[in-house]
Design a protein around this motif. Structure first.
Motif, PDB file in Angstrom:
ATOM      1  N   LYS A 194      -0.576   2.852   2.220  1.00  0.00           N
ATOM      2  CA  LYS A 194       0.153   2.081   3.229  1.00  0.00           C
ATOM      3  C   LYS A 194       1.512   2.734   3.406  1.00  0.00           C
ATOM      4  O   LYS A 194       2.248   2.921   2.424  1.00  0.00           O
ATOM      5  N   ALA A 196     -12.182  -1.624   7.685  1.00  0.00           N
ATOM      6  CA  ALA A 196     -11.385  -0.672   8.470  1.00  0.00           C
ATOM      7  C   ALA A 196     -12.256   0.305   9.243  1.00  0.00           C
ATOM      8  O   ALA A 196     -11.810   0.876  10.246  1.00  0.00           O
ATOM      9  N   GLU A 233      -0.671  -6.454   2.510  1.00  0.00           N
ATOM     10  CA  GLU A 233       0.119  -7.104   3.554  1.00  0.00           C
ATOM     11  C   GLU A 233       1.602  -7.142   3.215  1.00  0.00           C
ATOM     12  O   GLU A 233       1.995  -7.240   2.050  1.00  0.00           O
ATOM     13  N   PHE A 264      -3.256  -7.120   8.671  1.00  0.00           N
ATOM     14  CA  PHE A 264      -4.343  -6.148   8.579  1.00  0.00           C
ATOM     15  C   PHE A 264      -5.697  -6.811   8.314  1.00  0.00           C
ATOM     16  O   PHE A 264      -6.662  -6.553   9.027  1.00  0.00           O
ATOM     17  N   PHE A 317     -10.595  -6.360  10.348  1.00  0.00           N
ATOM     18  CA  PHE A 317      -9.441  -5.491  10.147  1.00  0.00           C
ATOM     19  C   PHE A 317      -8.756  -5.261  11.483  1.00  0.00           C
ATOM     20  O   PHE A 317      -9.388  -4.885  12.471  1.00  0.00           O
ATOM     21  N   ALA A 363      -6.033  -2.971  13.215  1.00  0.00           N
ATOM     22  CA  ALA A 363      -5.282  -1.732  13.046  1.00  0.00           C
ATOM     23  C   ALA A 363      -3.874  -1.879  13.617  1.00  0.00           C
ATOM     24  O   ALA A 363      -3.665  -2.591  14.586  1.00  0.00           O
TER      25      ALA A 363
END
Length: 232
Positions: free
Chosen positions: A151, A170, A211, A219, A230, A232
């Protein structure tokens, strides 16, 4: 040679029932009646899966799981517990357990989970390298070769299950998956049996790591009444 399951449980009648039913399904079994013996067998015999009771003499199940993961052993671990406290389940999953099942449990459900976790581990080990080695989703990046998540360029300390969960979501951003669908695709429980609380526990732990504000996720988002997706 059949798959080997290590049973770490201090109640002999439960060990006998588990061994009998696992043997009927073609599994070999190893048995340990305290945590120290269970950890030693796990490290020496490298079983295909461990059924691990939490309340054990000499060393509890939490410490066994923690010690196993410190040795970089990825053996699937299913926790067995008579306790319903959510904190126990969260802690066990955080320490690297793959799943939990609460006593009393149906043998059908336990056998399904044993089969699914062994299969998932085999699939992960045999998976070919992806042609697309990274998923770049804005602030979140996944390195598919290294099975690592980032991240803002910083590595996220995820368990294997948490990584698999974020990778699955994702890979199809915006698509909503029910808890049952996630149990089938991420937990690999074909024809899912059992409750879905493991999904909620895993999502909550994942949000705490991913998060900015877990109470207001950006997310891993909930679609009320439907499931998770998810964004983006």
């Amino acid at each position: 040679m059949g798959k080997r399951v290590l049973i770490v449980e201090d109640e002999k009648n439960i060990v006998d029932i588990l061994s009998f039913n696992l043997n009927k399904e073609g599994y070999e079994t190893l048995e340990a009646y305290d945590g120290q013996a269970g950890l030693q067998l796990a490290l020496e015999q490298n079983p295909d899966l461990i059924l691990l009771d939490l309340m054990l003499p000499k060393m509890d199940g939490f410490e066994v799981c923690r010690s196993l993961r410190k040795e970089n052993r990825s053996t699937p671990v299913i926790m067995l517990t008579a306790r319903e406290e959510e904190a126990d389940k969260v802690l066990g999953l955080e320490l690297g357990a793959d799943d939990y099942i609460t006593k009393p449990f149906s043998m059908r459900e336990l056998l399904a989970r044993v089969k699914a976790n062994i299969r998932r581990n085999e699939m992960a080990a045999a998976a070919p390298q992806a042609a697309e080695h990274r998923l770049d989703l804005g602030r979140i990046q996944l390195d598919l070769d290294q099975m690592a998540a980032y991240k803002d360029g910083q590595p996220l300390e995820l368990t294997q299950r948490e990584y698999e969960l974020i990778k699955f979501l994702a890979s199809q951003p915006g698509k909503v998956f029910s808890r049952e669908a996630l149990m089938e695709h991420v937990w690999n429980y074909e024809g899912y049996v059992g409750d879905v609380r493991a999904v909620d526990v895993a999502v909550r732990r994942l949000r705490e790591k991913v998060e900015d504000d877990p109470a207001s996720p950006q997310f891993i988002v909930t679609r009320r009444g439907l499931g998770y997706y998810f964004s983006a």
